[in-house]
Write a protein that holds these residues in place. Structure first.
Motif, PDB file in Angstrom:
ATOM      1  N   UNK A  56       0.827  -1.201   0.000  1.00 28.53           N
ATOM      2  CA  UNK A  56       0.000   0.000   0.000  1.00 28.53           C
ATOM      3  C   UNK A  56       0.868   1.260   0.000  1.00 28.53           C
ATOM      4  N   UNK A  57       1.963   1.240   0.734  1.00 28.24           N
ATOM      5  CA  UNK A  57       2.869   2.397   0.747  1.00 28.24           C
ATOM      6  C   UNK A  57       3.468   2.619  -0.643  1.00 28.24           C
ATOM      7  N   UNK A  58       3.826   1.539  -1.346  1.00 27.51           N
ATOM      8  CA  UNK A  58       4.340   1.669  -2.713  1.00 27.51           C
ATOM      9  C   UNK A  58       3.283   2.250  -3.646  1.00 27.51           C
ATOM     10  N   UNK A  59       2.053   1.786  -3.508  1.00 23.40           N
ATOM     11  CA  UNK A  59       0.974   2.302  -4.351  1.00 23.40           C
ATOM     12  C   UNK A  59       0.725   3.785  -4.085  1.00 23.40           C
ATOM     13  N   UNK A  60       0.732   4.171  -2.823  1.00 21.98           N
ATOM     14  CA  UNK A  60       0.519   5.577  -2.483  1.00 21.98           C
ATOM     15  C   UNK A  60       1.636   6.438  -3.058  1.00 21.98           C
ATOM     16  N   UNK A  61       2.854   5.949  -2.962  1.00 19.59           N
ATOM     17  CA  UNK A  61       3.988   6.691  -3.528  1.00 19.59           C
ATOM     18  C   UNK A  61       3.824   6.848  -5.041  1.00 19.59           C
ATOM     19  N   UNK A  62       3.420   5.778  -5.707  1.00 20.75           N
ATOM     20  CA  UNK A  62       3.202   5.839  -7.164  1.00 20.75           C
ATOM     21  C   UNK A  62       2.091   6.821  -7.503  1.00 20.75           C
ATOM     22  N   UNK A  63       0.979   6.761  -6.781  1.00 20.97           N
ATOM     23  CA  UNK A  63      -0.126   7.684  -7.043  1.00 20.97           C
ATOM     24  C   UNK A  63       0.278   9.134  -6.804  1.00 20.97           C
ATOM     25  N   UNK A  64       1.041   9.379  -5.754  1.00 18.93           N
ATOM     26  CA  UNK A  64       1.500  10.744  -5.495  1.00 18.93           C
ATOM     27  C   UNK A  64       2.437  11.227  -6.591  1.00 18.93           C
ATOM     28  N   UNK A  65       3.283  10.342  -7.114  1.00 17.91           N
ATOM     29  CA  UNK A  65       4.177  10.722  -8.221  1.00 17.91           C
ATOM     30  C   UNK A  65       3.368  11.084  -9.462  1.00 17.91           C
ATOM     31  N   UNK A  66       2.328  10.294  -9.762  1.00 17.27           N
ATOM     32  CA  UNK A  66       1.478  10.582 -10.921  1.00 17.27           C
ATOM     33  C   UNK A  66       0.763  11.919 -10.733  1.00 17.27           C
ATOM     34  N   UNK A  67       0.217  12.128  -9.542  1.00 18.47           N
ATOM     35  CA  UNK A  67      -0.479  13.387  -9.279  1.00 18.47           C
ATOM     36  C   UNK A  67       0.474  14.575  -9.322  1.00 18.47           C
ATOM     37  N   UNK A  68       1.694  14.406  -8.827  1.00 20.68           N
ATOM     38  CA  UNK A  68       2.671  15.496  -8.888  1.00 20.68           C
ATOM     39  C   UNK A  68       2.993  15.872 -10.328  1.00 20.68           C
ATOM     40  N   UNK A  69       3.044  14.868 -11.206  1.00 21.81           N
ATOM     41  CA  UNK A  69       3.359  15.126 -12.616  1.00 21.81           C
ATOM     42  C   UNK A  69       2.177  15.752 -13.357  1.00 21.81           C
TER      43      UNK A  69
END
Length: 78
Positions: A56-69
């Motif tokens: 879940x932490x990996x998924x949250x990190x990925x989602x935050x990276x997508x949203x940041x971009x």
């Protein structure tokens, strides 16, 4: 005066005969179970939960990276 002493002594005697021994038995039984540590099933469940939390932490990190971009100001909207 003797009536007051009788009123106080009777519940104390009943407590000492019935409640205190059961209380002590249950207390030390729970202490023994705590000192034994986790059972195999509990350990497996704990490991499974830890693995899920890591995913879940990996998924949250990925989602935050997508949203940041895609939407750099998304953190300010909250």
């Amino acid at each position: 005066m003797e009536d007051v002493v009788g009123i106080i002594v009777a519940p104390i005697i009943i407590f000492m005969i019935f409640v205190a021994p059961i209380w002590l038995i249950l207390h030390y039984r729970s202490k023994k179970q705590m000192s034994q540590g986790l059972t195999e099933d509990e350990y497996t469940t704990l490991q499974d939960l830890a693995n899920r939390a890591d995913k879940m932490a990996d998924r949250i990190h990925t989602l935050e990276s997508i949203l940041d971009a895609e939407a750099p100001q998304w953190r300010n909207k909250v």
